[in-house]
Scaffold this motif. Structure first.
Motif, PDB file in Angstrom:
ATOM      1  N   LEU A   1      -2.129 -17.247   7.297  1.00 28.09           N
ATOM      2  CA  LEU A   1      -2.585 -17.989   8.525  1.00 28.09           C
ATOM      3  C   LEU A   1      -2.183 -17.447   9.843  1.00 28.09           C
ATOM      4  O   LEU A   1      -2.654 -17.470  10.953  1.00 28.09           O
ATOM      5  N   ASN A   2      -0.847 -16.866   9.661  1.00 27.61           N
ATOM      6  CA  ASN A   2      -0.013 -16.254  11.139  1.00 27.61           C
ATOM      7  C   ASN A   2      -1.000 -15.322  11.388  1.00 27.61           C
ATOM      8  O   ASN A   2      -0.447 -14.764  12.563  1.00 27.61           O
ATOM      9  N   PHE A   3      -1.652 -14.609  10.663  1.00 23.17           N
ATOM     10  CA  PHE A   3      -2.506 -13.354  11.106  1.00 23.17           C
ATOM     11  C   PHE A   3      -3.582 -13.752  12.146  1.00 23.17           C
ATOM     12  O   PHE A   3      -4.361 -12.914  12.764  1.00 23.17           O
ATOM     13  N   LEU A   4      -3.897 -15.267  11.888  1.00 25.83           N
ATOM     14  CA  LEU A   4      -5.095 -15.624  12.819  1.00 25.83           C
ATOM     15  C   LEU A   4      -4.658 -15.923  14.241  1.00 25.83           C
ATOM     16  O   LEU A   4      -3.847 -16.701  14.475  1.00 25.83           O
ATOM     17  N   PRO A   5      -5.436 -15.286  15.322  1.00 28.40           N
ATOM     18  CA  PRO A   5      -5.103 -15.837  16.574  1.00 28.40           C
ATOM     19  C   PRO A   5      -5.053 -17.267  16.915  1.00 28.40           C
ATOM     20  O   PRO A   5      -4.316 -17.828  17.683  1.00 28.40           O
ATOM     21  N   LEU A   6      -6.030 -18.096  16.308  1.00 30.66           N
ATOM     22  CA  LEU A   6      -6.183 -19.407  16.492  1.00 30.66           C
ATOM     23  C   LEU A   6      -4.714 -20.191  16.054  1.00 30.66           C
ATOM     24  O   LEU A   6      -4.563 -21.078  16.939  1.00 30.66           O
ATOM     25  N   THR A   7      -4.318 -19.627  15.126  1.00 29.02           N
ATOM     26  CA  THR A   7      -2.868 -20.378  14.714  1.00 29.02           C
ATOM     27  C   THR A   7      -1.936 -20.309  15.653  1.00 29.02           C
ATOM     28  O   THR A   7      -1.366 -21.382  16.259  1.00 29.02           O
ATOM     29  N   HIS A   8      -1.811 -19.306  16.361  1.00 29.16           N
ATOM     30  CA  HIS A   8      -0.922 -19.149  17.499  1.00 29.16           C
ATOM     31  C   HIS A   8      -1.298 -19.814  18.806  1.00 29.16           C
ATOM     32  O   HIS A   8      -0.429 -20.573  19.452  1.00 29.16           O
ATOM     33  N   ALA A   9      -2.620 -19.830  19.189  1.00 27.79           N
ATOM     34  CA  ALA A   9      -3.212 -20.437  20.037  1.00 27.79           C
ATOM     35  C   ALA A   9      -3.065 -22.240  20.038  1.00 27.79           C
ATOM     36  O   ALA A   9      -2.679 -22.715  20.949  1.00 27.79           O
ATOM     37  N   ALA A  10      -3.329 -22.520  18.946  1.00 31.78           N
ATOM     38  CA  ALA A  10      -3.166 -24.135  18.361  1.00 31.78           C
ATOM     39  C   ALA A  10      -1.469 -24.374  18.641  1.00 31.78           C
ATOM     40  O   ALA A  10      -1.488 -25.463  19.312  1.00 31.78           O
ATOM     41  N   HIS A  11      -0.905 -23.462  18.198  1.00 36.37           N
ATOM     42  CA  HIS A  11       0.647 -23.731  18.255  1.00 36.37           C
ATOM     43  C   HIS A  11       1.180 -23.963  19.891  1.00 36.37           C
ATOM     44  O   HIS A  11       1.762 -24.730  19.961  1.00 36.37           O
ATOM     45  N   ALA A  12       0.621 -22.843  20.668  1.00 39.74           N
ATOM     46  CA  ALA A  12       1.057 -22.789  21.903  1.00 39.74           C
ATOM     47  C   ALA A  12       0.626 -23.949  22.720  1.00 39.74           C
ATOM     48  O   ALA A  12       1.196 -24.862  23.513  1.00 39.74           O
ATOM     49  N   ILE A  13      -0.763 -24.420  22.341  1.00 37.79           N
ATOM     50  CA  ILE A  13      -1.419 -25.729  23.099  1.00 37.79           C
ATOM     51  C   ILE A  13      -0.762 -27.114  22.770  1.00 37.79           C
ATOM     52  O   ILE A  13      -0.605 -27.834  23.577  1.00 37.79           O
ATOM     53  N   ARG A  14      -0.624 -27.142  21.460  1.00 37.98           N
ATOM     54  CA  ARG A  14       0.019 -28.383  20.950  1.00 37.98           C
ATOM     55  C   ARG A  14       1.505 -28.394  21.307  1.00 37.98           C
ATOM     56  O   ARG A  14       2.055 -29.545  21.832  1.00 37.98           O
ATOM     57  N   GLY A  15       2.143 -27.280  21.544  1.00 35.02           N
ATOM     58  CA  GLY A  15       3.607 -27.471  22.039  1.00 35.02           C
ATOM     59  C   GLY A  15       3.508 -27.882  23.451  1.00 35.02           C
ATOM     60  O   GLY A  15       4.472 -28.579  23.806  1.00 35.02           O
ATOM     61  N   SER A  16       2.585 -27.307  24.441  1.00 39.45           N
ATOM     62  CA  SER A  16       2.762 -27.614  25.667  1.00 39.45           C
ATOM     63  C   SER A  16       2.259 -29.179  25.997  1.00 39.45           C
ATOM     64  O   SER A  16       2.936 -29.699  26.664  1.00 39.45           O
TER      65      SER A  16
END
Length: 233
Positions: A184-199
């Protein structure tokens, strides 16, 4: 923007259906009493829906490009007109990003009506813009490569739809088995969701997701430009 103005209410109405269903089914139905990292499940879900919707709506520009290519034959007009290919690619990418931002506004409004109040600062919107930039550029690139509108639907069903559910939108990725987390860490959406949720949770911004999305988006934008240059009717 002229086209969007004429069908603004239809677009916003259609964009609100899926988030409402997800909020009712997952947030109000399954998520009652669930707490994730000190936040309610509704608070966890809203940023995930923002990431998912900005992806799907940005990528949806590919469908409009396919219709313009295969049915209306408008792409031929662009090729014959004195318009540079970089202008065409930039316009389509910005159109996809505009759709994404509109869908995000709908979700935030629904969340506000539902009583979910989060922090929507600068890093939140930067993450949203980068996410929509990635998938708008991907949409333009793939729209130039497919041979039919059906092929585009196939790509959506096999790549975008699974990513929408597995990219950390409805559940924390760190609760998955280690091998699944690696995938799942290869998916761009995983990192986008992480950044959006963290902010949205006012956590300290991590540069890695933003730099990664910016890098992927830039590469895909260049590929989209190359694909448009090679596209033949």
């Amino acid at each position: 923007m002229l086209i969007l103005r004429k069908k603004f209410f239809r677009q916003t109405a259609s964009m609100s259906v899926a988030p409402l269903l997800y909020l009712i089914a997952f947030g109000l139905g399954m998520g009652q009493g669930v707490s994730i990292g000190g936040h309610t499940y509704m608070e966890f879900l809203i940023p995930g829906l923002v990431a998912m919707s900005s992806m799907t709506q940005a990528f949806a520009i590919a469908g409009e490009i396919n219709i313009a290519r295969f049915y209306w034959r408008i792409f031929e007009e662009f090729q014959a007109a004195p318009i540079r290919n970089i202008a065409y690619v930039t316009g389509e990418v910005l159109a996809g990003m505009t759709r994404a931002l509109l869908s995000v506004g709908v979700i935030l409004l629904i969340g506000l009506i539902s009583g979910v109040v989060l922090h929507y600062g600068a890093f939140f919107w930067v993450a949203v813009l980068l996410n929509s930039f990635v998938f708008s550029s991907l949409a333009v690139c793939l729209a130039m490569l497919v041979a039919s509108h059906a092929d585009q639907a196939l790509l959506t069903n096999f790549f975008i739809t699974p990513m929408a559910f597995l990219g950390g939108t409805f559940f924390p990725v760190d609760r998955m088995p280690p091998w699944a987390q690696s995938v799942l860490n290869f998916l761009p959406l995983t990192h986008a969701a992480h950044a959006i949720r963290g902010s949205a949770f006012q956590q300290p911004a991590e540069p890695y997701p933003y730099l990664l999305l910016a890098g992927i988006g830039t590469v895909l934008f260049v590929l989209a430009f190359w694909c448009v240059n090679r596209a033949k009717e």
